[in-house]
Design an enzyme around this catalytic site. Structure first.
Site, short mmCIF file in Angstrom:
data_model
loop_
_atom_site.label_atom_id
_atom_site.label_comp_id
_atom_site.label_asym_id
_atom_site.label_seq_id
_atom_site.Cartn_x
_atom_site.Cartn_y
_atom_site.Cartn_z
N ASN A 64 27.71 35.06 -12.28
CA ASN A 64 26.72 36.12 -12.16
C ASN A 64 26.74 36.50 -10.70
O ASN A 64 26.17 35.80 -9.85
CB ASN A 64 25.33 35.64 -12.58
CG ASN A 64 24.30 36.76 -12.49
OD1 ASN A 64 24.59 37.83 -11.95
ND2 ASN A 64 23.11 36.51 -13.00
N ARG A 119 19.04 49.64 -17.30
CA ARG A 119 18.48 49.75 -15.95
C ARG A 119 19.13 50.93 -15.19
O ARG A 119 19.75 51.78 -15.80
CB ARG A 119 18.66 48.40 -15.24
CG ARG A 119 17.97 47.26 -16.00
CD ARG A 119 18.09 45.94 -15.28
NE ARG A 119 17.43 45.99 -13.98
CZ ARG A 119 17.61 45.07 -13.03
NH1 ARG A 119 18.41 44.04 -13.26
NH2 ARG A 119 16.97 45.18 -11.88
N HIS A 179 25.07 38.42 -16.87
CA HIS A 179 23.88 38.99 -16.23
C HIS A 179 22.67 38.60 -17.05
O HIS A 179 22.72 38.67 -18.30
CB HIS A 179 23.96 40.52 -16.13
CG HIS A 179 25.18 40.95 -15.40
ND1 HIS A 179 25.29 40.83 -14.04
CD2 HIS A 179 26.35 41.45 -15.84
CE1 HIS A 179 26.49 41.24 -13.68
NE2 HIS A 179 27.16 41.62 -14.76
N ALA A 186 24.06 41.50 -7.23
CA ALA A 186 24.35 42.88 -6.81
C ALA A 186 25.80 43.08 -6.40
O ALA A 186 26.30 44.22 -6.45
CB ALA A 186 23.41 43.26 -5.67
N PRO A 242 23.92 36.85 -4.80
CA PRO A 242 22.73 37.05 -3.98
C PRO A 242 21.45 37.21 -4.78
O PRO A 242 21.43 37.85 -5.84
CB PRO A 242 23.05 38.33 -3.20
CG PRO A 242 24.15 38.98 -3.96
CD PRO A 242 24.93 37.88 -4.61
N ASN A 243 20.41 36.64 -4.22
CA ASN A 243 19.02 36.74 -4.72
C ASN A 243 18.75 35.90 -5.96
O ASN A 243 17.61 35.82 -6.40
CB ASN A 243 18.62 38.21 -4.97
CG ASN A 243 18.72 39.03 -3.70
OD1 ASN A 243 18.13 38.65 -2.69
ND2 ASN A 243 19.47 40.11 -3.71
N ARG A 253 11.20 36.35 -8.47
CA ARG A 253 11.69 37.71 -8.25
C ARG A 253 11.55 38.54 -9.53
O ARG A 253 12.14 38.20 -10.55
CB ARG A 253 13.15 37.57 -7.88
CG ARG A 253 13.95 38.81 -7.86
CD ARG A 253 15.44 38.45 -7.86
NE ARG A 253 16.20 39.64 -7.68
CZ ARG A 253 17.45 39.79 -8.09
NH1 ARG A 253 18.08 38.80 -8.71
NH2 ARG A 253 18.08 40.91 -7.90
N TYR A 282 13.67 39.47 -14.70
CA TYR A 282 14.55 38.29 -14.66
C TYR A 282 13.93 37.05 -15.29
O TYR A 282 14.60 36.03 -15.42
CB TYR A 282 14.95 37.99 -13.21
CG TYR A 282 15.78 39.09 -12.59
CD1 TYR A 282 17.09 39.30 -13.00
CD2 TYR A 282 15.24 39.95 -11.64
CE1 TYR A 282 17.85 40.33 -12.46
CE2 TYR A 282 15.99 40.98 -11.09
CZ TYR A 282 17.30 41.16 -11.51
OH TYR A 282 18.04 42.18 -10.98
N GLU A 302 31.74 36.91 -17.21
CA GLU A 302 30.72 37.55 -16.36
C GLU A 302 29.38 37.52 -17.10
O GLU A 302 29.33 37.83 -18.29
CB GLU A 302 31.16 39.00 -16.10
CG GLU A 302 30.19 39.82 -15.29
CD GLU A 302 30.66 41.27 -15.15
OE1 GLU A 302 31.84 41.58 -15.46
OE2 GLU A 302 29.83 42.11 -14.75
C1 DHK Z 1 21.29 40.16 -11.13
C2 DHK Z 1 21.13 40.90 -10.02
O1 DHK Z 1 20.73 40.34 -8.88
C3 DHK Z 1 21.33 42.36 -10.01
O2 DHK Z 1 21.75 42.84 -8.78
C4 DHK Z 1 22.24 42.80 -11.12
C5 DHK Z 1 21.87 40.71 -12.37
C6 DHK Z 1 21.83 42.21 -12.45
C7 DHK Z 1 21.30 40.01 -13.59
O3 DHK Z 1 20.77 40.66 -14.49
O4 DHK Z 1 21.42 38.80 -13.68
O5 DHK Z 1 22.25 44.21 -11.19
#
Ligand code: DHK
Length: 159
Positions: free
Chosen positions: A90, A123, A116, A93, A26-27, A34, A39, A114
């Site tokens: 990835n 964080r 991120h 959340a 998600p996101n 964002r 990011y 995995e």
């Molecule tokens: C991406 C997200 O959307 C967060 O919810 C994770 C991760 C971290 C990232 O760093 O890619 O906590």
């Protein structure tokens, strides 16, 4: 859009011989817009292009997908059991909440890396725990989009 899925290139048969699923939760479709201070400015399309270039170099077919829906990610992980040689994920959340993704990754019986983008350990404390790490061969975090390339390099050695 809730999910993005690329079709295989025309004329390129989709075999599982060296296909790696690169799954995004998600996101991550909002990358570039964002919280760029966390990011970065690169979009998910930029990350996909990096993965495809790495795949070409490593002899891996990249099946790159994103969904904001937990069940859709679970379904894709099930699919990977027969369609892929490994998974880079990835989970966004869902990393910190989803026993369902952990169970699916265990059921897939494929090597998992995995990823991120951010260094989750710098964080909030709720980001310090990952449910899915138990199913992963390794975890890469804090290197931005390059983390995906590192994950593919690791998988290429494993498979
Ligand atoms: C991406 C997200 O959307 C967060 O919810 C994770 C991760 C971290 C990232 O760093 O890619 O906590």
């Amino acid at each position: 859009m809730a999910s993005q899925r690329k079709q295989p290139k025309p004329g390129k048969p989709k075999g599982k011989a060296r296909t790696v699923y690169v799954l995004n939760g998600p996101n991550l479709n909002m990358l570039g817009l964002r919280q760029p201070e966390i990011y970065g400015r690169e979009t998910l399309a930029d990350v996909e292009a990096l993965c495809r270039a790495a795949g070409d170099r490593l002899g891996l077919d990249i099946d790159f997908r994103q969904s904001n829906i937990e069940g859709e990610l679970v379904g894709w992980i099930h699919e990977a059991r027969t369609a892929a040689v490994g998974i880079v994920i990835n989970a966004g959340a869902y990393t910190h909440t989803s026993v369902a993704l952990l169970d699916a990754l265990n059921a897939a019986e494929k090597p998992v890396v995995e990823v991120h983008l951010s260094n989750v350990y710098r964080r909030e404390s709720f980001r310090h725990h990952s449910y899915i790490s138990q199913a992963a061969r390794g975890v890469i975090c804090g290197f931005g989009p390059k983390g995906y390339v590192l994950a593919l390099e690791a998988l290429a050695e494993i498979v």
